[in-house]
Write a protein that holds these residues in place. Structure first.
Motif, PDB file in Angstrom:
ATOM      1  N   SER A  82     -47.405  19.744 -12.082  1.00 61.23           N
ATOM      2  CA  SER A  82     -45.840  19.189 -12.180  1.00 61.23           C
ATOM      3  C   SER A  82     -45.433  20.632 -11.353  1.00 61.23           C
ATOM      4  O   SER A  82     -45.450  21.820 -11.781  1.00 61.23           O
ATOM      5  CB  SER A  82     -45.425  19.309 -13.283  1.00 61.23           C
ATOM      6  OG  SER A  82     -43.965  18.830 -13.267  1.00 61.23           O
ATOM      7  N   GLU A  83     -44.589  20.409 -10.049  1.00 61.59           N
ATOM      8  CA  GLU A  83     -44.278  21.534  -9.298  1.00 61.59           C
ATOM      9  C   GLU A  83     -42.680  21.781  -9.494  1.00 61.59           C
ATOM     10  O   GLU A  83     -42.306  22.620  -9.103  1.00 61.59           O
ATOM     11  CB  GLU A  83     -44.293  21.023  -8.003  1.00 61.59           C
ATOM     12  CG  GLU A  83     -45.989  20.804  -7.408  1.00 61.59           C
ATOM     13  CD  GLU A  83     -46.050  20.137  -6.172  1.00 61.59           C
ATOM     14  OE1 GLU A  83     -46.730  20.856  -5.364  1.00 61.59           O
ATOM     15  OE2 GLU A  83     -45.436  18.992  -5.901  1.00 61.59           O
ATOM     16  N   ILE A  84     -41.954  20.757 -10.019  1.00 61.19           N
ATOM     17  CA  ILE A  84     -40.337  20.869 -10.198  1.00 61.19           C
ATOM     18  C   ILE A  84     -40.078  20.105 -11.567  1.00 61.19           C
ATOM     19  O   ILE A  84     -41.043  19.602 -12.079  1.00 61.19           O
ATOM     20  CB  ILE A  84     -39.911  20.154  -9.257  1.00 61.19           C
ATOM     21  CG1 ILE A  84     -40.101  18.529  -9.252  1.00 61.19           C
ATOM     22  CG2 ILE A  84     -39.869  20.645  -7.871  1.00 61.19           C
ATOM     23  CD1 ILE A  84     -39.388  17.797  -8.149  1.00 61.19           C
ATOM     24  N   LEU A  85     -38.981  20.533 -12.182  1.00 63.10           N
ATOM     25  CA  LEU A  85     -38.535  20.098 -13.446  1.00 63.10           C
ATOM     26  C   LEU A  85     -37.379  18.873 -13.172  1.00 63.10           C
ATOM     27  O   LEU A  85     -36.390  19.406 -12.270  1.00 63.10           O
ATOM     28  CB  LEU A  85     -37.830  21.224 -14.318  1.00 63.10           C
ATOM     29  CG  LEU A  85     -37.459  20.606 -15.641  1.00 63.10           C
ATOM     30  CD1 LEU A  85     -38.500  20.014 -16.539  1.00 63.10           C
ATOM     31  CD2 LEU A  85     -36.883  21.639 -16.263  1.00 63.10           C
ATOM     32  N   VAL A  86     -37.452  17.697 -13.338  1.00 61.62           N
ATOM     33  CA  VAL A  86     -36.379  16.891 -13.187  1.00 61.62           C
ATOM     34  C   VAL A  86     -35.649  16.997 -14.479  1.00 61.62           C
ATOM     35  O   VAL A  86     -35.999  16.990 -15.430  1.00 61.62           O
ATOM     36  CB  VAL A  86     -36.971  15.462 -12.899  1.00 61.62           C
ATOM     37  CG1 VAL A  86     -36.001  14.444 -13.189  1.00 61.62           C
ATOM     38  CG2 VAL A  86     -38.040  15.110 -11.752  1.00 61.62           C
ATOM     39  N   THR A  87     -34.388  17.315 -14.302  1.00 67.08           N
ATOM     40  CA  THR A  87     -33.521  17.271 -15.465  1.00 67.08           C
ATOM     41  C   THR A  87     -32.724  16.121 -15.901  1.00 67.08           C
ATOM     42  O   THR A  87     -32.548  15.247 -15.311  1.00 67.08           O
ATOM     43  CB  THR A  87     -32.313  18.282 -14.993  1.00 67.08           C
ATOM     44  OG1 THR A  87     -31.408  17.749 -13.883  1.00 67.08           O
ATOM     45  CG2 THR A  87     -32.808  19.827 -14.554  1.00 67.08           C
ATOM     46  N   GLY A  88     -32.349  16.334 -17.246  1.00 66.75           N
ATOM     47  CA  GLY A  88     -31.634  15.119 -17.806  1.00 66.75           C
ATOM     48  C   GLY A  88     -31.303  15.494 -19.247  1.00 66.75           C
ATOM     49  O   GLY A  88     -31.228  16.549 -19.651  1.00 66.75           O
ATOM     50  N   PHE A  89     -30.605  14.504 -19.844  1.00 65.59           N
ATOM     51  CA  PHE A  89     -29.756  14.834 -21.474  1.00 65.59           C
ATOM     52  C   PHE A  89     -30.533  13.781 -22.321  1.00 65.59           C
ATOM     53  O   PHE A  89     -30.681  12.814 -21.931  1.00 65.59           O
ATOM     54  CB  PHE A  89     -28.440  14.435 -20.990  1.00 65.59           C
ATOM     55  CG  PHE A  89     -27.757  15.203 -20.089  1.00 65.59           C
ATOM     56  CD1 PHE A  89     -27.290  16.540 -20.296  1.00 65.59           C
ATOM     57  CD2 PHE A  89     -27.462  14.856 -18.593  1.00 65.59           C
ATOM     58  CE1 PHE A  89     -26.493  17.364 -19.461  1.00 65.59           C
ATOM     59  CE2 PHE A  89     -27.050  15.513 -17.909  1.00 65.59           C
ATOM     60  CZ  PHE A  89     -26.539  16.843 -17.867  1.00 65.59           C
ATOM     61  N   THR A  90     -30.677  14.398 -23.301  1.00 63.01           N
ATOM     62  CA  THR A  90     -31.016  13.295 -24.387  1.00 63.01           C
ATOM     63  C   THR A  90     -29.952  12.348 -24.992  1.00 63.01           C
ATOM     64  O   THR A  90     -28.889  12.651 -24.988  1.00 63.01           O
ATOM     65  CB  THR A  90     -31.383  14.490 -25.712  1.00 63.01           C
ATOM     66  OG1 THR A  90     -32.311  15.269 -25.465  1.00 63.01           O
ATOM     67  CG2 THR A  90     -32.202  13.403 -26.990  1.00 63.01           C
TER      68      THR A  90
END
Length: 112
Positions: A82-90
């Motif tokens: 995994s090269e990046i972190l895809v962001t989000g909200f719970t």
């Protein structure tokens, strides 16, 4: 809550990219997808493992723009880098809702 200054925030490379490919990540410990995200000409296509199976099908993910952290060290997850972190909200009902922009923007644009 711990506070940071603007210099700390500026160290985080947050950019938008478009998901171009999504596969079920069968070897992940928790349900997840393998994602390929187009981050524009400068960064190209990067991979990410994302636990977003509660709210998204593979088909729904294709073409979706997402906000990504692009300067974390790559992380080995099972047999996938995994090269990046895809962001989000719970969400209230569990699962992750992806962070995106309200309108399309060019891939690779930085978050300000």
């Amino acid at each position: 809550m711990q506070t940071i200054d603007i210099e700390d925030f500026n160290k985080i490379d947050l950019r938008i990219g478009t998901i171009i490919r999504a596969e079920i990540f069968e070897k992940a410990k928790k349900p997840a997808y393998k994602l390929w995200v187009d981050l524009g000409q400068e960064l190209g296509i990067k991979k990410s493992s994302a636990q977003v199976t509660v709210h998204y099908t593979r088909e729904e993910l294709i073409g979706k723009q997402v906000i990504c952290v692009c300067n974390f060290k790559p992380r080995q997850i099972a047999d996938f880098m995994s090269e990046i972190l895809v962001t989000g909200f719970t969400s209230e009902s569990a699962g992750i809702i992806l962070a995106t922009s309200e309108r399309p923007v060019p891939n690779g644009q930085k978050l300000h």
